[in-house]
Design an enzyme around this catalytic site. Sequence first.
Site, PDB file in Angstrom:
ATOM      1  N   ASP A 111     -28.697 -26.635 -38.365  1.00  0.00           N
ATOM      2  CA  ASP A 111     -27.801 -27.012 -37.263  1.00  0.00           C
ATOM      3  C   ASP A 111     -26.746 -27.992 -37.784  1.00  0.00           C
ATOM      4  O   ASP A 111     -27.052 -29.138 -38.103  1.00  0.00           O
ATOM      5  CB  ASP A 111     -28.618 -27.661 -36.147  1.00  0.00           C
ATOM      6  N   HIS A 148     -29.481 -18.039 -58.313  1.00  0.00           N
ATOM      7  CA  HIS A 148     -30.900 -18.139 -57.970  1.00  0.00           C
ATOM      8  C   HIS A 148     -31.708 -18.971 -58.963  1.00  0.00           C
ATOM      9  O   HIS A 148     -32.793 -19.473 -58.628  1.00  0.00           O
ATOM     10  CB  HIS A 148     -31.504 -16.736 -57.845  1.00  0.00           C
TER      11      HIS A 148
END
Length: 451
Positions: free
Chosen positions: A383, A166
């Site tokens: 996508d 992170h």
Amino acid sequence: MASSWSPLVFSVKRCAPEFVRPTNPTPREVKQLSDIDDQEGLRFQIPVIMFYPNNPLMKGKDPVKAIREALGKALVYYYPFAGRLIEGDNRKLMVDCTGEGVLFIEADADTTLENLGDSIQPMCPCYEEILYDVPGSGEILGSPLILIQVTRLRCGGFIFALRLNHTMSDGPGLVQFLDAISEMAQGLSVPSLLPIWQRELLNARNPPRITRIHHEYEEVTNTKGTLMAMDENNLVHRSFFFGPKEIRALRNRLPASLGACSTFEVLIAYVWRCRTIAFAVDPDEVVRISCLINMRGKRGFDLPPGYYGNAFVYPASITKAGMLCKNPLEYAIRLLKKAKAEMSQEYVKSVADLMVIKGRPSFTQPGNYLISDLTRAGFGEIDFGWGKPVYGGIARALSNISFCMRFRNSKGEEGNVIPICLPPPVMERFEQELKRMTKEEEPVRLITSML
């Protein structure tokens, strides 16, 4: 409201983990993280998961091969992700851009997306199978900064799972990197949005000076012993869906005088209040909630498009537990709005300066609850050529950190999902309080004081 599922029984066959490196030579250099990146509270791994259905138009094409090749191409532009973190003076984190690569796992599961059913959500019970924790790979220093597992399903769909250090990026920064991979997978040779490092934009001033009050970093002594202590090995993990019906019930509790409230403000105030009641905190203990506020696109901040570092702060709202639990929902929302109003360029600079002055502390632990709004982060839009995922977002909550994400339940209802983990008896009380709050009317009472 709480999600439940039948036990899943399926096997996953994994290939040996491999390193995917940039496909072209990249600079060999050391790059410093910002002083917003570099805080103890971000030194952990964050898991993301996306479930993709079969696409008949992609018959004969292998998602593992497509994503692996696109990853190598994207790393040419995002080459710091292929490096390793090292530590300098005053615990300053830097990326040694070695080009060693990110960990990649190819896998196959003997199940289908349909069989996964309601487990397609945060807190998926098959989490360990679809995001394998490679031994020795999870350290903050000297380990791969990203681990990816792509698991093919029998139906022709697949699961994309990722684990990120992170300190390198926040949610929007990670989505930017995933967008680059998806573009490469669909034939682009250059990302449509080029990455910008420039972490010095969020560094401390010289000399550093703390100019704001930061309740989110205060040292707290748990004097009464009721401040939500949790055993990490004895927690129940559940996801809670909030659809139009629940949101409407909560908004009906709010007075017109409160003014406009976002759905996120209503939800997190509600969850914070119910969670505090469930823990049975001493009424005189101070509790807090830290709401992550991203600075991208906000006036007064000069972050360029393409910046993919951590770009948020989390000012805390504080109050005595008794005031939070006895007052109506309006009280918690007003506290949240007050803390969010603290967000400014000066506040961010003060946080960066605090990191340098106080040795990069973690956020307050006792009695604190952190929650991040990822409803617009874009995980559900990634996508790779097979279409958008049926779910895309953070894979699970941590003991005192939750995430709010967009979700469509099995009934086709659009709403928000919040994963939460709590000790078993606390979880039971928490669920009861959630149900009570969305069913019963509660008269608005006068707020007598705030902390």
